[in-house]
Design a protein around this motif. Sequence first.
Motif, short mmCIF file in Angstrom:
data_model
loop_
_atom_site.label_atom_id
_atom_site.label_comp_id
_atom_site.label_asym_id
_atom_site.label_seq_id
_atom_site.Cartn_x
_atom_site.Cartn_y
_atom_site.Cartn_z
N GLY A 59 7.14 -6.61 7.02
CA GLY A 59 6.60 -6.05 5.79
C GLY A 59 7.10 -4.65 5.55
O GLY A 59 8.06 -4.21 6.18
N PRO A 60 6.46 -3.94 4.61
CA PRO A 60 6.89 -2.59 4.27
C PRO A 60 6.94 -1.71 5.52
O PRO A 60 6.05 -1.79 6.38
CB PRO A 60 5.82 -2.09 3.31
N ARG A 61 7.98 -0.89 5.60
CA ARG A 61 8.12 -0.02 6.77
C ARG A 61 6.88 0.83 6.98
O ARG A 61 6.47 1.09 8.12
CB ARG A 61 9.34 0.89 6.57
N PRO A 121 3.58 -2.43 8.09
CA PRO A 121 3.92 -3.82 8.43
C PRO A 121 2.70 -4.60 8.91
O PRO A 121 1.73 -4.02 9.39
CB PRO A 121 4.96 -3.67 9.55
N TRP A 162 4.97 -9.41 0.79
CA TRP A 162 5.07 -8.00 0.48
C TRP A 162 6.10 -7.82 -0.64
O TRP A 162 6.92 -8.68 -0.90
CB TRP A 162 5.47 -7.18 1.71
N HIS A 176 11.74 -2.38 4.24
CA HIS A 176 10.83 -3.22 5.02
C HIS A 176 11.47 -3.59 6.36
O HIS A 176 12.67 -3.41 6.55
CB HIS A 176 10.39 -4.45 4.23
#
Length: 173
Positions: free
Chosen positions: A132-134, A137, A148, A154
Motif C-alpha cells: 500500500g501507500p508508503r 502500508p 489503495w 507505494h
Amino acid sequence: MTHLAARVGARVRELREGRGLSLSELARRAEIGKGTLSELEGGGRNPTLETLYSLTTALDVPLSAVLHGLTPVAEVSGRAVDAVLTERIKDDEAVTETYRIQIRPGSVQESAAHAPGTTEHIVVLTGTARVGPRSAPQVLGPGAHGSWSADVAHVYEAPSERVEALLVVRYKR
C-alpha cells in the motif's frame, strides 16, 4: 538478447514514436538513462518491472500496453516482485489489469506513483504481505485483501516468507 526483450523493446519504441517523443525526452521523463532506454528499445536489455513502470507512466499508458498479448506470457521482475499479466480488460472508463505476483521474502519494492486515478487491489493467497501507500502500508495475510490509491508512491514487501497474490491495477481513462 531474448525474444521477449526484443518484443517489449519494440513496443516501447512504437509507443514513444507514436507520441512524437525523442529517446532523450522519454528517458528524461522516465528518469532513466538514455543508454538504458536505447538498449531496451533495441532488445539488448531485459527490462525490470521498475523500469517498465517508469516508462509506461511517462508515456501515460498502462503497463499492459507493453506486455499484453506476448507469447510466451511475459514475466517481469523487480527488486522484490515477480509479475505475470494474466488479463487486460479495456472499456470506456478504464484499463484493468490482473497479475499473478510473487513477493520475495525479506525484500521491499517501492513503486513510484502511477497516473492520477489509478487504484490497486490485492488478494493475498499465501504468506504475509506489507503493501500500500508508503506512508501507511497494510499488513495482509492469506485470504485477506486490500486496496489503495496507486497515484502515490507505494510498497510491496514480504517480511518473512514468500507471498503469492493476485493484483488488480485499474487505470482511469
